[in-house]
Design an enzyme around this catalytic site. Structure first.
Site, PDB file in Angstrom:
ATOM      1  CG  ASP A 179      -7.976  -9.050  -0.908  1.00 19.01           C
ATOM      2  OD1 ASP A 179      -6.742  -9.129  -0.787  1.00 19.01           O
ATOM      3  OD2 ASP A 179      -8.604  -7.981  -0.821  1.00 19.01           O
ATOM      4  CG  ASP A 226     -13.781  -4.169  -1.886  1.00 19.11           C
ATOM      5  OD1 ASP A 226     -14.143  -3.571  -2.902  1.00 19.11           O
ATOM      6  OD2 ASP A 226     -13.157  -3.638  -0.950  1.00 19.11           O
ATOM      7  CB  ALA A 240      -9.217  -9.343  -8.514  1.00 21.26           C
ATOM      8  CE  LYS A 263      -1.855 -10.774  -5.837  1.00 20.55           C
ATOM      9  NZ  LYS A 263      -2.475  -9.950  -4.771  1.00 20.55           N
ATOM     10  N   GLY A 310      -4.043 -13.917 -15.483  1.00 18.14           N
ATOM     11  CA  GLY A 310      -4.034 -15.080 -14.596  1.00 18.14           C
ATOM     12  C   GLY A 310      -2.944 -14.993 -13.551  1.00 18.14           C
ATOM     13  NE  ARG A 356      -4.175  -1.661   0.231  1.00 20.43           N
ATOM     14  CZ  ARG A 356      -4.240  -2.741  -0.536  1.00 20.43           C
ATOM     15  NH1 ARG A 356      -3.264  -3.016  -1.375  1.00 20.43           N
ATOM     16  NH2 ARG A 356      -5.276  -3.546  -0.482  1.00 20.43           N
TER      17      ARG A 356
END
Ligand code: ATP
Length: 314
Positions: A256, A292, A254, A224, A229, A166
């Site tokens: 998570d 989410d 996505a 990821k 994919g 983050r």
């Protein structure tokens, strides 16, 4: 003991339909990477617990109510009388650009400490999931994360670390200093391609970082790749899993969902191909619906996206 224990900060997210300066209605949702993963697993029927600190007011009550409604155990949550709930504004500035603004400094969730996690760890879990967000919240949260990772790995739990950088919370160098040691406790490390070097050397190539992690005892590294994919590295080599072809309407969450799918496959004893299949399936559900976690599948819905054509009616 539960199947999966996770902890971190659950946020109240407030979404606008347009520029925040214009005001108007805000939609209130539960947000938080770890709570997203917990909900993903609970929907699939795994016994799941979330731990952390929530404010002792209506907003904390909202967080707990949402988690309970999704079947996530909150027995070991601490109510904080002095600190406010962490908030996140999602401003839909234009159709293509959503801006995130946090009001989480000094929040209840950021005051997480070892003492908050001790009871949850003592109760036991097959899998402990942690993210690189929690150590960014405060010194005590960083120490709590390290302590939990060590305690769980010593107790024989599978430890999963999602790097989840983050940039609004800390600099890359500070993140690397905290997260690279943490990866040493993990059996599974999950990262986007652009954040993988936060558990290795600055700017290192993917293969180099992966080799370092495998040498330190990490069994599986998952990279990821969004609509492309994911790649999974183990000591046996690398395997690519294609994303499912769905219409993406909201990509937040996505990653998570992907992690929840992978860990569900692990808990069910699936082989690597099966775990990846479930991971990309949950990732697809997350991007194909609003919110989410709201669109994540129940177990009887897992095959819903197989062989689907756009506009299908079932
Ligand atoms: P976020 O931080 O927004 O949660 P992330 O960057 O952590 O996302 P992504 O790589 O975007 O994670 O997505 C995780 C997984 O979700 C991918 O590996 C893929 O399986 C699935 N996914 C993402 N985008 C799409 C898409 N457009 N179509 C289908 N599947 C997708």
């Amino acid at each position: 003991a539960v199947d999966l224990l996770t902890f971190g900060e659950a946020l109240v997210s407030l979404r606008s339909a347009g520029p925040l300066t214009a005001g108007g209605a805000l939609t209130m949702r539960l947000a938080g990477a770890e709570s997203n993963v917990a909900i993903g697993l609970a929907r699939l029927g795994h016994r799941t617990a979330w731990a952390g600190r929530v404010s002792d007011d209506e907003l904390g009550g909202y967080v707990l109510r949402q988690l309970r409604a999704e079947g996530v155990a909150v027995d070991h949550v601490t109510r904080d009388r002095d600190r406010p709930a962490g908030l996140m504004f999602l401003e839909r500035r234009t159709a293509d650009l959503t801006r995130v603004r946090y009001h989480r400094a000094g929040s209840a969730g950021s005051a997480l400490s070892v003492e908050d996690l001790r009871p949850a760890l003592a109760a036991g879990a097959r899998v402990l999931h942690l993210t690189g967000i929690t150590p960014a919240l405060s010194d005590s949260a960083r120490e709590a994360t390290r302590w939990a990772a060590e305690a769980a790995s010593r107790a024989g739990a599978l430890v999963c670390l999602d790097v989840n950088h983050r940039a609004k919370l800390w600099r890359r160098d500070d993140a690397r200093a905290a997260l690279a040691p943490l990866a040493g406790y993990a059996s599974v490390v999950v990262a986007s391609a652009d954040e993988l070097d936060l558990v290795g050397e600055p700017g290192a190539a993917e293969e180099t970082t992966v080799a370092g992690l495998l040498a330190r005892g990490v069994a599986t590294v998952l990279v990821k790749l969004g609509a492309d994919g994911a790649r999974a590295y183990t000591r046996d080599g690398v395997r690519h899993a294609a994303a499912l072809p769905v219409t993406a309407v909201d990509t937040v969450g996505a990653g998570d969902a992907f992690t929840a799918g992978y860990l569900s496959g692990h808990l069910d004893g699936l082989d690597l191909a099966g775990r990846l299949r479930r991971a990309v399936t949950l990732g697809a559900f997350a991007v194909a619906g609003d919110g989410d976690w709201e669109g994540l599948p129940r177990r009887d819905e897992l095959s819903l996206l197989d062989d689907l054509q756009p506009g299908s009616t079932l």
